[in-house]
Design an enzyme around this catalytic site. Structure first.
Site, short mmCIF file in Angstrom:
data_model
loop_
_atom_site.label_atom_id
_atom_site.label_comp_id
_atom_site.label_asym_id
_atom_site.label_seq_id
_atom_site.Cartn_x
_atom_site.Cartn_y
_atom_site.Cartn_z
N HIS A 83 0.85 -1.18 0.00
CA HIS A 83 0.00 0.00 0.00
C HIS A 83 0.89 1.23 0.00
O HIS A 83 1.90 1.27 0.72
CB HIS A 83 -0.89 -0.01 1.25
CG HIS A 83 -2.01 0.98 1.20
ND1 HIS A 83 -1.82 2.34 1.34
CD2 HIS A 83 -3.35 0.80 1.04
CE1 HIS A 83 -2.99 2.96 1.27
NE2 HIS A 83 -3.93 2.04 1.08
N PRO A 84 0.55 2.26 -0.78
CA PRO A 84 1.44 3.42 -0.84
C PRO A 84 1.48 4.24 0.44
O PRO A 84 2.43 4.99 0.66
CB PRO A 84 0.85 4.25 -1.99
CG PRO A 84 -0.58 3.84 -2.06
CD PRO A 84 -0.59 2.38 -1.70
#
Length: 384
Positions: free
Chosen positions: A228-229
């Site tokens: 996930h960024p």
């Protein structure tokens, strides 16, 4: 677990004319059928909906692709180049509460303006690939040109499509929402509506945090595999025998995770003190967690982490996922004729969704529908 109440289905009494094909439109109309609407599917003579031949795999009477999108509907085959069949199609649209289409119907006098002229209160839903741009559009193409493939796949690999036609599914959900909102507005104003959805807009709306991140920074997100960024750990981590998905959404959960894997000191490490720090130091964090997770197989960690209140689970295939849902009491399947399908996903306390019936054979209900349009018959829900 009870799936529904005993009252009438939420959309009982509504009639839907389904002029759509392939996925987004048929999924929207099947949802309306599940909710109690009578849905009449209009198909091309001879071949019907394209997806009837999209196999293998095959279902009881056609492709499993078609059967998974068209339960609970009537079928009539109409040739829009034939004046008599065009008149029948217009008569159907004139009787319908809702019309759903993803075809070029203006040339046949079945566009919104033509239908609204004979049925002013109609809720007419148009589904296109790119809105006013008259371009061909399929899910795979829109995943590519709409940015989804650019953020799907490993960082050092090629862009990849999602493993299901997700853009079509998102568009079907948007179409259903738009139709239901327009029906509510009609009860207040008496006015019909032209609901317009397109695959590209539905995809862009579905990019949520990835799109807002780009708009906030001007930097386009990139592929990160399962990471996930903006959150860590929120990815798959290696265990003794394979990966486990771990999702920690806040610092409290991270502290519990560290304790559960036998490494409580990680929660006190300044590099991992809060989520921004963990994102900045993702590589050493993952290395430390995977060192701890190597002590047991993924299924055992799923049991331990879930017991500790951590969102975690092994990576399952579709069959295992159905079994998992069943083990949780979700009752994921429904009987449709002699086969099983994934059930309608919404539960109600008081209403009861319609009992699903098998997808229709091509033109199965021609006589009944024509009799109904002439006023000589009623059009109840299709019978099993």
């Amino acid at each position: 677990m009870s799936l529904s109440g005993t009252g009438p289905a939420p959309l009982s009494g509504l009639v839907v004319a389904d002029f759509s094909r392939v996925l987004a439109g048929p999924l929207a109309t099947m949802t309306l059928a599940d909710l109690g609407a009578v849905v009449v599917k209009v198909e091309r003579p001879g071949t019907g909906d394209d997806t009837r031949t999209w196999g293998p795999p095959w279902g009881a009477a056609s492709s499993s692709y078609f059967e998974g999108l068209n339960r609970g509907k009537y079928s009539i085959a109409l040739d829009f180049t034939d004046p008599a069949d065009r008149e029948t199609a217009l008569s159907l649209a004139a009787r319908a509460d809702v019309v759903v289409q993803n075809l070029r119907l203006a040339a046949f006098g079945l566009d919104h303006e033509s239908v609204a002229a004979v049925n002013p209160s109609v809720i007419y839903c148009s589904i296109t690939g790119f809105g006013p741009a008259d371009l061909p559009g399929y899910d795979f193409l829109v995943q590519a040109v709409g940015g989804l493939m650019s953020i799907t796949g490993q960082a050092d690999g090629d862009p990849l499509k999602v493993g299901v036609a997700l853009v079509d599914v998102l568009t079907a959900k948007d179409a259903t929402i738009g139709i239901l909102a327009a029906l509510h507005r009609r009860t207040v104003t008496g006015q019909g509506e032209h609901v317009q959805v397109d695959l590209l807009s539905s995809l862009l709306g579905g990019l949520v945090n990835q799109a807002s991140g780009y708009l906030a920074t001007g930097a386009a997100p990139t592929r990160m595999g399962n990471r996930h960024p903006s959150i860590a750990p929120y990815e798959t981590l290696r265990c003794a025998d394979g990966p486990i998905a771990v999702a920690c959404g806040n610092d409290r959960q991270f502290t519990r995770l560290c304790a559960a894997v036998g490494a409580p000191s990680l929660a006190e490490d300044p590099r991992f003190a809060d989520n921004p720090s963990r994102v900045a130091h993702r590589e050493p964090l993952v290395a430390a967690l995977e060192e701890a997770l190597a002590a047991a197989p993924a299924a055992e960690w799923e049991r331990r982490l879930t017991a500790a209140g951590i969102a975690a689970g092994v990576v399952r295939d579709i069959g295992q996922a159905i079994d998992h849902a069943r083990s949780l009491g979700l009752d994921p399947l429904t009987k449709v004729g002699e086969t099983q399908q994934i059930r309608h996903p919404i539960r109600y306390a008081y209403a009861r969704p319609k009992t699903p019936t098998p997808p229709p054979a091509l033109n199965e209900h021609d006589t009944l529908i024509r009799s109904w349009l002439s006023g000589a018959a009623t059009l109840p829900h299709p019978s099993p």
